[in-house]
Design an enzyme around this catalytic site. Structure first.
Site, PDB file in Angstrom:
ATOM      1  N   LYS A  17       0.839  -1.206   0.000  1.00 14.94           N
ATOM      2  CA  LYS A  17       0.000   0.000   0.000  1.00 14.94           C
ATOM      3  C   LYS A  17       0.874   1.256   0.000  1.00 14.94           C
ATOM      4  CE  LYS A  17      -0.489  -0.450   5.024  1.00 14.94           C
ATOM      5  NZ  LYS A  17      -1.399  -0.856   6.106  1.00 14.94           N
ATOM      6  N   ARG A  47     -11.101  -1.313  14.640  1.00 20.88           N
ATOM      7  CA  ARG A  47     -11.046  -0.502  13.417  1.00 20.88           C
ATOM      8  C   ARG A  47     -11.957  -1.209  12.420  1.00 20.88           C
ATOM      9  NH1 ARG A  47      -5.261   0.625  10.507  1.00 20.88           N
ATOM     10  NH2 ARG A  47      -5.603  -1.524   9.872  1.00 20.88           N
ATOM     11  N   TYR A  66      12.214  31.138   7.641  1.00 19.04           N
ATOM     12  CA  TYR A  66      10.881  31.593   8.040  1.00 19.04           C
ATOM     13  C   TYR A  66      10.803  31.696   9.556  1.00 19.04           C
ATOM     14  CZ  TYR A  66       8.968  30.597   3.390  1.00 19.04           C
ATOM     15  OH  TYR A  66       8.689  30.606   2.067  1.00 19.04           O
ATOM     16  N   MET A 102       9.020  24.359   2.330  1.00 23.10           N
ATOM     17  CA  MET A 102       8.347  23.448   1.414  1.00 23.10           C
ATOM     18  C   MET A 102       9.361  22.727   0.522  1.00 23.10           C
ATOM     19  SD  MET A 102       5.337  24.207  -1.362  1.00 23.10           S
ATOM     20  CE  MET A 102       4.034  24.668  -0.249  1.00 23.10           C
TER      21      MET A 102
HETATM   22  C1  LIG Z   1      -0.648  -1.765   6.872  1.00 24.31           C
HETATM   23  C2  LIG Z   1      -1.134  -3.069   7.284  1.00 24.31           C
HETATM   24  C3  LIG Z   1      -0.249  -4.136   7.518  1.00 24.31           C
HETATM   25  C4  LIG Z   1       1.252  -3.971   7.523  1.00 24.31           C
HETATM   26  O1  LIG Z   1       1.650  -3.345   8.700  1.00 24.31           O
HETATM   27  P1  LIG Z   1       3.191  -3.172   9.097  1.00 24.31           P
HETATM   28  O2  LIG Z   1       3.156  -2.691  10.467  1.00 24.31           O
HETATM   29  O3  LIG Z   1       3.769  -2.189   8.165  1.00 24.31           O
HETATM   30  O4  LIG Z   1       3.795  -4.513   8.956  1.00 24.31           O
HETATM   31  C5  LIG Z   1      -0.793  -5.380   7.788  1.00 24.31           C
HETATM   32  N1  LIG Z   1      -2.128  -5.553   7.841  1.00 24.31           N
HETATM   33  C6  LIG Z   1      -3.003  -4.557   7.653  1.00 24.31           C
HETATM   34  C7  LIG Z   1      -4.450  -4.809   7.741  1.00 24.31           C
HETATM   35  C8  LIG Z   1      -2.541  -3.274   7.395  1.00 24.31           C
HETATM   36  O5  LIG Z   1      -3.392  -2.286   7.198  1.00 24.31           O
END
Ligand SMILES: *Cc1c(COP(=O)(O)O)cnc(C)c1O
Length: 740
Positions: free
Chosen positions: A399, A493, A625, A674
């Protein structure tokens, strides 16, 4: 490290191929020796069109193989582009057709249609209908068949083609066969067309994309031997007088295989010039017959046909020069016109889709960049895989652009290591991976709007099901999707509660869901204190019980996976059939701290930027800044060309954080901007503009770990890495095997 490896060998050979085609139509050696001319134009030059066909196969066919996402769209786009080019070319040669009195009367219409479909309406134009028909044939074949049967079918077609070409004399008088060819020739004037010749070379190009020949010795040796054999074959056939036409030989196949493979060995990036060359040579191919007419006309006017036409080599050189010059000027004028239309003298380089011509492109290490070590990624994968039981596989988390490392390149490397399941957060991430040819299962972990479920199905993605409500939405949408059910074991979650057995049973009973897996997520697996350790153990137990209860009700939960990176490092016994490491694949931990297992991981990402200028501040002078820095003593500062728009947290401003320059630590001072930040280089020898500054990575034996920088920024490495912005080019340590 290279950013992108092009196909310079293929690009440059186009010039040779275009010259060879011109030679076929001008016979450069004819006034010297018939045999020499035969060898040049009827043997050597016969590689030109197969070469162009193979290039098309190489780049286009991978998008058209059965199961490739968007293959229909890719086919239509190819047909449209090539079709338009063909129509324009046909129109270009209409005056010539009229002048030569072709296609007159009713019979003329029939002939025109026949030529338009198979033979081209000018002698060189057969290539375009052939490539169109050939690609259609292969699209059909590749729908159901793999490369091997397709290559065999194409070879059979080629064999039929040979019989009507160089080998005609042998088959002409064979009973039935001779008549069959006679019938064939009523439809096609030649067999070197889209049915008998093009599919073979298109398929050969496409298959080479799947599997390149890597050995120089094999490529060059094979080319020399097969070329000698082809020359002998052609001269023998000519001597026997059996050739009806001379486009196809048996040994042309190995010649093309080895020639193309040799060209693939040259993998520099020809850059924008490559695209420009491609266009130039294509146009030369299309217009050179007009240049032949032009040269002949001028020669006649000047009364020197003796020299300019009858001297065949001079004639060839003039036609070639004129063809390249005309097309060059045309492209130059066109790029000029485009520039004008886009607003004055705006340079076009780098604008996607703009005709960039031969304009230079920015160097990838010019300002700031990310280096990605796929070798380290592979090492981490193998190391993590070794922590898991035999029957447990890794679902690689890709991701957020693979934690900033470039998702397609990461997935391709992991695929080569054996990974067959990838996970992303969003639908568009999944779609982008499919479009770049990533196969296997791709699981979307995050929310997808129910109205987009048809997209999930179309791209063959899997969707995580966050609760029973969502399962009902899927049923309402009536789209069948592959799914993994999320179970909430305490993170609260996404996931249906582990204790809500009825809701869970309803999810698995949902008709539109094709459930392939079941998973949960740990929220304190990184904390080993007593309280949190107990919490994680309770999560693992809740997951086990939920799965057991489902099974007791006859539910098949599919593949079970629970562990993220810290889960793997601290609770490897809870592996089931899958683990989902993210940050550890990229070679770092989320933050410094103890874990039960301590595999030797190697960081995948480094971040670097250039020094823009060096300036001495006198005591009392302020910088940046908010004047957030005041020199307490004479201070040498350097402005570094990277800022928060590139992903460097602004929270690193004016704290303890440092970077590396010339192998030494230099503190970040003042506020991070930036696009720039300022560092204190007092006491570091000879820092000057253009020096490389390391924000993550090694420099001169010193290491600045992502964990360290994240710590100074008050965040975790996951956030730090995935925020590295699109403005930073990604440079890889391995060359790209296939173009994205
Ligand atoms: C992002 C994610 C992972 C990976 O997590 P890490 O801590 O980077 O290993 C695994 N499972 C789910 C559902 C996630 O959202």
């Amino acid at each position: 490290m290279q950013q992108k490896r092009g196909y310079a060998g293929l690009d440059w050979f186009r010039i040779a191929a275009a010259l060879l085609v011109i030679s076929i139509h001008t016979s450069p050696l004819a006034s010297w020796s018939d045999t020499a001319d035969f060898v040049l134009t009827r043997v050597v030059a016969r590689v030109a069109v197969p070469f162009f066909l193979m290039v098309t196969g190489f780049f286009v066919l991978p998008k058209l193989v059965g199961g490739a996402p968007g293959r229909r769209a890719a086919l239509l786009s190819f047909l449209r582009k090539t079709g338009i080019l063909y129509l324009v070319s046909v129109l270009l040669f209409v005056p010539l057709n009229l002048y030569q009195g072709e296609y007159t009367g009713a019979r003329g219409v029939v002939l025109f249609v026949r030529d338009f479909l198979f033979n081209g309406t000018a002698y060189h134009l057969w290539y375009l209908p052939a490539v169109l028909l050939g690609v259609l044939v292969l699209y059909g074949l590749l729908t159901k068949l793999g490369w091997k049967p397709v290559l065999l079918i194409c070879a059979a077609l080629y064999l039929i083609g040979l019989g009507g070409d160089s080998y005609y004399g042998f088959v002409e008088n064979v009973p039935v066969v001779g008549q069959a060819y006679a019938a064939l020739f009523r439809v096609f004037p030649y067999t070197r067309n889209g049915l008998f010749l093009a599919p073979m070379f298109l398929a050969l190009g496409g298959a080479l994309r799947e599997r390149e020949v890597r050995s120089r010795a094999v490529c060059f040796g094979g080319l020399a031997v097969s070329f000698a054999l082809m020359t002998a074959e052609a001269l023998t056939l000519r001597h026997l007088g059996v050739q009806r036409h001379d486009s196809m030989y048996v040994f042309l196949l190995p010649v093309m295989l080895f020639l193309f493979s040799s060209l693939l060995l040259v993998r520099r990036d020809a850059g924008a010039r490559g695209r420009w060359l491609r266009e130039l040579c294509l146009y030369v191919y299309l217009v050179h017959p007009l240049c032949i007419i032009g040269v002949r006309g001028v020669a006649k006017m000047l009364h020197c046909t003796d020299l300019l036409v009858e001297q065949s080599f001079v004639h060839f050189v003039l036609v070639a020069l004129l063809s390249f010059a005309v097309c060059w000027v045309f492209l130059w004028l066109r790029d000029r016109a485009c520039a004008a239309l886009r607003g004055g003298d705006t340079p076009l380089a780098g604008r996607e889709g703009a005709p960039a011509g031969a304009l230079p492109v920015p160097s990838p290490r010019g300002r700031a960049w990310v280096e990605v070590s796929l070798a380290n990624l592979r090492h981490n994968y193998r190391t993590l895989r070794a922590l898991l039981p035999e029957d447990c596989d890794i679902l690689a988390i890709a991701k957020a652009n693979a934690y900033g490392c470039g998702d397609a390149r990461v997935c391709r490397a992991l695929w080569e290591e054996g990974v067959r399941t990838f996970a992303v957060a969003t639908l568009s991430e999944g779609v982008a991976l499919r479009r770049q040819g990533i196969g296997g299962e791709i699981l979307i972990l995050g929310y997808t709007s129910p109205q987009d479920l048809p997209v999930v199905a179309a791209y063959d993605l899997s969707q995580a099901i966050p609760d029973v409500q969502y399962a009902r939405e899927v049923q309402r949408a009536g789209v069948r999707v592959r799914a993994h059910v999320a179970i909430d074991t305490g993170m609260h979650r996404l996931g249906e509660r582990a204790g809500s057995l009825d809701a869970l049973l309803e999810i698995y009973a949902t008709g539109c869901l094709d459930v392939r897996g079941t998973f949960s997520h740990l929220c304190v697996a990184d904390c080993l204190d007593e309280d949190n350790d107990a919490y994680t153990r309770a999560q693992i137990e809740a997951f086990r019980q939920a799965v057991e209860a489902l099974r007791a009700h006859g539910v098949q939960p599919g593949r079970l996976h629970l562990l993220n990176s810290y889960g793997m490092l601290n609770y490897p016994q809870a592996a089931w059939q899958g683990a989902r490491p993210g940050i550890t694949l990229y070679g770092v931990k989320s933050q410094a701290g103890e874990t039960r297992l301590t595999p030797a991981l190697r960081p995948v990402m480094a971040v670097r930027a250039r020094v823009a200028l060096v300036r001495r501040l006198e005591t009392g002078e302020d910088a940046g800044y908010g004047r957030n820095f005041t020199a307490q003593r004479p201070t040498d500062t350097a402005i570094v060309s990277i800022g928060y728009a590139d992903g460097i947290p602004r929270s690193l401003s004016a704290g303890e954080a440092y970077v590396l320059v010339r192998g030494q630590r230099a503190r970040i001072i003042g506020n991070v901007c930036m696009d720039q930040l300022t560092i204190d280089v007092t006491g570091i020898e000879a820092v000057c503009p253009g020096d490389v500054v390391t924000l993550i990575g090694e420099d001169g034996g010193q290491t600045l770990a992502a964990e360290t920088l994240a710590g100074y920024a008050g965040t975790i490495t996951n956030e730090l890495l995935c925020r590295m912005g699109p403005r930073l080019p990604r440079l890889y340590d391995e060359e790209e095997k296939r173009e994205a």
